[in-house]
Design a protein around this motif. Structure first.
Motif, PDB file in Angstrom:
ATOM      1  N   GLY A   1       0.829  -1.211   0.000  1.00  0.00           N
ATOM      2  CA  GLY A   1       0.000   0.000   0.000  1.00  0.00           C
ATOM      3  C   GLY A   1       0.859   1.255   0.000  1.00  0.00           C
ATOM      4  O   GLY A   1       0.591   2.214  -0.733  1.00  0.00           O
ATOM      5  N   ALA A   2       1.929   1.220   0.809  1.00  0.00           N
ATOM      6  CA  ALA A   2       2.793   2.403   0.904  1.00  0.00           C
ATOM      7  C   ALA A   2       3.503   2.671  -0.415  1.00  0.00           C
ATOM      8  O   ALA A   2       3.670   3.830  -0.814  1.00  0.00           O
ATOM      9  CB  ALA A   2       3.815   2.209   2.018  1.00  0.00           C
ATOM     10  N   THR A   3       3.905   1.609  -1.093  1.00  0.00           N
ATOM     11  CA  THR A   3       4.657   1.813  -2.344  1.00  0.00           C
ATOM     12  C   THR A   3       3.792   2.475  -3.418  1.00  0.00           C
ATOM     13  O   THR A   3       4.316   3.164  -4.286  1.00  0.00           O
ATOM     14  CB  THR A   3       5.210   0.484  -2.913  1.00  0.00           C
ATOM     15  N   THR A   4       2.470   2.253  -3.344  1.00  0.00           N
ATOM     16  CA  THR A   4       1.615   2.892  -4.348  1.00  0.00           C
ATOM     17  C   THR A   4       1.485   4.388  -4.084  1.00  0.00           C
ATOM     18  O   THR A   4       1.113   5.152  -4.966  1.00  0.00           O
ATOM     19  CB  THR A   4       0.203   2.270  -4.360  1.00  0.00           C
ATOM     20  N   ARG A   5       1.760   4.803  -2.846  1.00  0.00           N
ATOM     21  CA  ARG A   5       1.643   6.225  -2.502  1.00  0.00           C
ATOM     22  C   ARG A   5       2.965   6.978  -2.625  1.00  0.00           C
ATOM     23  O   ARG A   5       2.986   8.201  -2.648  1.00  0.00           O
ATOM     24  CB  ARG A   5       1.118   6.367  -1.063  1.00  0.00           C
ATOM     25  N   ILE A   6       4.058   6.210  -2.617  1.00  0.00           N
ATOM     26  CA  ILE A   6       5.358   6.882  -2.729  1.00  0.00           C
ATOM     27  C   ILE A   6       5.556   7.329  -4.170  1.00  0.00           C
ATOM     28  O   ILE A   6       5.448   6.531  -5.096  1.00  0.00           O
ATOM     29  CB  ILE A   6       6.511   5.953  -2.309  1.00  0.00           C
ATOM     30  N   SER A   7       5.810   8.603  -4.328  1.00  0.00           N
ATOM     31  CA  SER A   7       6.015   9.122  -5.675  1.00  0.00           C
ATOM     32  C   SER A   7       7.398   9.752  -5.752  1.00  0.00           C
ATOM     33  O   SER A   7       7.627  10.835  -5.232  1.00  0.00           O
ATOM     34  CB  SER A   7       4.924  10.149  -5.996  1.00  0.00           C
ATOM     35  N   LEU A   8       8.329   9.028  -6.339  1.00  0.00           N
ATOM     36  CA  LEU A   8       9.678   9.548  -6.492  1.00  0.00           C
ATOM     37  C   LEU A   8       9.905   9.902  -7.948  1.00  0.00           C
ATOM     38  O   LEU A   8       9.330   9.278  -8.835  1.00  0.00           O
ATOM     39  CB  LEU A   8      10.702   8.488  -6.048  1.00  0.00           C
ATOM     40  N   ARG A   9      10.729  10.889  -8.145  1.00  0.00           N
ATOM     41  CA  ARG A   9      10.993  11.340  -9.507  1.00  0.00           C
ATOM     42  C   ARG A   9      11.662  10.203 -10.293  1.00  0.00           C
ATOM     43  O   ARG A   9      12.706   9.701  -9.895  1.00  0.00           O
ATOM     44  CB  ARG A   9      11.910  12.556  -9.456  1.00  0.00           C
ATOM     45  N   PRO A  10      11.022   9.789 -11.392  1.00  0.00           N
ATOM     46  CA  PRO A  10      11.643   8.708 -12.171  1.00  0.00           C
ATOM     47  C   PRO A  10      12.838   9.232 -12.961  1.00  0.00           C
ATOM     48  O   PRO A  10      12.973  10.436 -13.173  1.00  0.00           O
ATOM     49  CB  PRO A  10      10.520   8.257 -13.115  1.00  0.00           C
ATOM     50  N   ASP A  11      13.682   8.292 -13.381  1.00  0.00           N
ATOM     51  CA  ASP A  11      14.789   8.695 -14.245  1.00  0.00           C
ATOM     52  C   ASP A  11      14.223   9.197 -15.559  1.00  0.00           C
ATOM     53  O   ASP A  11      13.418   8.506 -16.198  1.00  0.00           O
ATOM     54  CB  ASP A  11      15.707   7.498 -14.526  1.00  0.00           C
ATOM     55  N   ALA A  12      14.652  10.376 -15.957  1.00  0.00           N
ATOM     56  CA  ALA A  12      14.165  10.897 -17.229  1.00  0.00           C
ATOM     57  C   ALA A  12      14.847  10.195 -18.393  1.00  0.00           C
ATOM     58  O   ALA A  12      14.381  10.215 -19.509  1.00  0.00           O
ATOM     59  CB  ALA A  12      14.427  12.395 -17.297  1.00  0.00           C
ATOM     60  N   THR A  13      15.953   9.600 -18.074  1.00  0.00           N
ATOM     61  CA  THR A  13      16.768   9.028 -19.155  1.00  0.00           C
ATOM     62  C   THR A  13      17.218   7.617 -18.795  1.00  0.00           C
ATOM     63  O   THR A  13      17.267   7.239 -17.638  1.00  0.00           O
ATOM     64  CB  THR A  13      18.019   9.886 -19.373  1.00  0.00           C
ATOM     65  N   THR A  14      17.510   6.870 -19.807  1.00  0.00           N
ATOM     66  CA  THR A  14      18.121   5.569 -19.612  1.00  0.00           C
ATOM     67  C   THR A  14      19.445   5.576 -20.357  1.00  0.00           C
ATOM     68  O   THR A  14      19.519   6.088 -21.465  1.00  0.00           O
ATOM     69  CB  THR A  14      17.230   4.462 -20.196  1.00  0.00           C
ATOM     70  N   TRP A  15      20.449   5.034 -19.720  1.00  0.00           N
ATOM     71  CA  TRP A  15      21.769   5.064 -20.331  1.00  0.00           C
ATOM     72  C   TRP A  15      22.075   3.737 -20.977  1.00  0.00           C
ATOM     73  O   TRP A  15      21.748   2.686 -20.456  1.00  0.00           O
ATOM     74  CB  TRP A  15      22.826   5.391 -19.282  1.00  0.00           C
TER      75      TRP A  15
END
Lengths: 459, 158
Positions: free
Chosen positions: A77-91
């Motif tokens: 449940g907590a993981t669905t509420r955690i909003s972290l900035r995703p990586d904009a890029t993939t290397w």
């Protein structure tokens, strides 16, 4: 299918569910292939659920079926509420064209890895090797037993067991297995240990993808998996091998973050370091050294991420609740086998210099006792040298961490109260193995990096 | 071009070293695989034991498994116990044997001293030789007995 099988299945399903849920905020929900993601989910599930259940056990909550289910639901449940900035890029590193030979090398490596994994599962399913290392029945499984029968961490029983100062993550999870399977069944633990080991190898494959072509990564992982001591220890339900998984996973993740700046890898490294800290005392120590060298390298290479890197230095603090519990229970928080304060006594250190030199000598020679380990170390050294030419900061970071970890362990033997021969006989191969596993896992990363003409940021 | 780092060192030399590394890794891995695969194959061909046998069988290396099973059946989970080991016949590693009983009999607690225990596991010696009064004697197979200690001072058997 009986109660035991059902219980084991349910327990593993919960580990996977927690792991998959945690992949989203970590930034790995869509990374990698389905199979490498499954491995990562299992490893992360073990870590996240393990840390949560350990903290719960410290405050008196036993890892019973309802407790594990509730904790898992809370985490999901907590993981669905955690909003972290995703990586904009993939290397992506531009892979060297290995052509048909590369495909063949990857195929052979993959085949060897598959056969070695299936053989390990077949052996573990019989459960006969759980006392394979004396520590398993001397204190690791008895601690799980104590939590299982004591409905939490029973102070008196715990104090009477060997190494009560070790944090209880693994015993807590093993006690959970006993609850799920309806009794104290140590013969089930090797299968769990092997599943975690295979998840670790798949995790490494996923972490290397994008920088290291599979023509390099699969043979390297096959060599590690078939190294006899590594393969046989896949079966053992002790903390040493599991510590190696989490420390190595954290090292590969954070070094990759150092290379590319992808925040997902930083987050993953952070979680794995916390798990390592709560797996065994050495986890916090080796993790702190890793965090320190990463901080120095980030400061040198990408100062904008320096503040994030400093957070890694905080991961050993995960041990604090456990230290408070030990203090409350009146149990010493450090091993009686050594006193850290001796490191501040020059006279003591000078008098015992022979212990340090002898330990270092044995640690440097031990990998060369058999040719599988020798090849791991030789190839890792070669990878360090070639990557040092092309990416000196990365190579120096890896070399510094491995040297500090080995030197740090030798320093523990230096200030130890037991005869140095005891450490050499009983400790070096188990604890020192973490450094060799990590070096073996970092080898393909360094080679892949050295081979990349360009490392490209894909928008 | 942002996000792209150009490296200038000769890649050919690195490729040769990487190829040698892969070859070495594959040779070592393939060389070890047959023995590991055979260990797995032998295990696969072995009948999977019932869960309790699977738990117990590996301990046969250290202690008589019949004694372990019968001791667990005779001694109540809340009781304390001690292990008295004799030399008839000699036991190779008495301390290891003691640890195995501790391991298998948990949550029953080993108090060390037979005089302070509720039960004593008498291994390779006679019950009388332990030197504690007892009320009940349970057979543990060929390896010994479990005796229930009488504690006259407390007016109870255990």
């Amino acid at each position: 299918m009986n109660r035991t099988d059902l219980g084991l299945l349910a327990y593993n399903a919960i580990l996977l569910a927690v792991g998959y849920a945690a992949l989203r905020p970590l930034g790995f929900a869509a990374r990698g292939t389905r199979i490498t993601r499954a491995g990562l989910a299992y490893l992360v599930g073990f870590g996240v659920l393990g840390v949560a259940l350990t903290l719960a056990a410290i405050v008196g909550i036993s890892p019973t079926i309802p407790a594990i289910v509730i904790v898992a639901i809370v985490i999901i449940g907590a993981t669905t509420r955690i909003s972290l900035r995703p990586d904009a890029t993939t290397w992506h590193a531009t892979p060297l064209g290995f052509g048909r030979y590369g495909t063949l090398a990857a195929a052979i490596g993959g085949l060897v890895l598959t056969v070695a994994s299936l053989a390990a599962i077949a052996l573990a399913a019989k459960g006969q090797l759980y006392p394979g290392f004396w520590d398993a029945i001397d204190f690791w499984i008895p601690k799980a037993q104590a939590i299982y029968y004591g409905h939490g961490i029973p102070t008196d029983t715990w104090a009477g067991l060997k190494h009560p100062e070790y944090p209880p993550l693994l015993p807590t999870l093993d006690a959970g297995i006993f609850h799920f399977t309806g009794g104290f069944h140590p013969s089930l633990l090797p299968l769990q240990a092997v599943l975690l080991g295979i998840a670790f190898l798949l995790t490494l494959l996923g972490l290397l993808d994008g920088i290291t072509p599979r023509a390099l990564s699969l043979p390297a992982l096959a060599a590690l998996a078939t190294t006899p001591w590594f393969w046989w220890r896949l079966q053992t339900p002790t903390g040493d091998q599991i510590l190696a998984y989490f420390v190595t996973g954290a090292a590969v993740a954070t070094i990759r973050w150092l290379i590319t700046g992808e925040r997902s890898y930083f987050r993953l490294g952070f979680v794995l370091l916390i798990t390592a800290t709560l797996t065994k005392l050495e986890g916090g120590f080796v993790g702190l050294l890793l965090a320190a060298v990463i901080c120095v390298a980030i400061y040198r290479q990408r100062r904008s991420d320096f503040r994030s890197a400093l957070l890694l230095l905080a991961t050993p603090l995960a041990i604090v609740p456990w230290r408070l519990w030990l203090a409350h229970a009146g149990i010493p928080g450090s091993s009686p086998d050594y006193r850290i304060s001796y490191l501040a006594h020059p006279g003591f250190l000078v008098d015992h210099t022979h212990r340090f030199t002898e330990s270092l000598r044995v640690m440097l020679h031990a990998p060369f006792a058999e040719y599988a380990s020798t090849s791991l170390v030789v190839v890792a050294t070669a990878a360090l040298v070639v990557s040092a030419v092309r990416r000196p900061v990365i190579a120096a970071t890896v070399a510094a961490w491995c040297a500090l970890a080995a030197g740090g362990l030798a320093a523990i033997y230096w200030i130890g109260t037991l005869p140095v021969s005891w450490y050499i006989e009983n400790s070096v191969s188990r604890v020192g193995a973490t450094v060799i596993v990590a070096a073996a896992a970092l080898t393909p990363l360094l080679l892949g990096l050295a081979l990349s003409d360009t490392i490209t940021e894909d928008e | 071009m942002p996000g792209v780092r150009r490296l200038t060192v000769n890649r050919r030399a690195v490729a040769i070293i990487a190829t040698a590394a892969v070859a070495a890794q594959l040779i070592v891995a393939v060389a070890h695989l047959p023995s590991l695969a055979m260990a797995g194959g032998r295990a696969y061909d072995t009948k999977t034991p019932a869960i309790r046998d699977g738990d117990l069988d590996p301990l046969a290396l250290y202690a008589g498994t019949q004694a372990l099973v019968l001791a667990r059946a005779a001694i109540p989970p809340s009781a304390t116990f001690a292990v008295a080991i004799g030399n008839d016949p000699p036991v190779a590693q008495p301390e290891v044997l003691r640890r195995i009983f501790d391991f298998w009999l948990a949550p029953r607690r080993d108090v060390g001293d037979p005089a302070k225990a509720d039960w004593v596991i008498v291994y390779h010696r006679s019950s009388e030789s332990v030197g504690v009064p007892y009320t009940t004697e349970a057979g543990l197979g060929p390896d010994g007995n479990a005796i229930k200690v009488s504690h006259p001072n407390t007016g109870s058997d255990s």
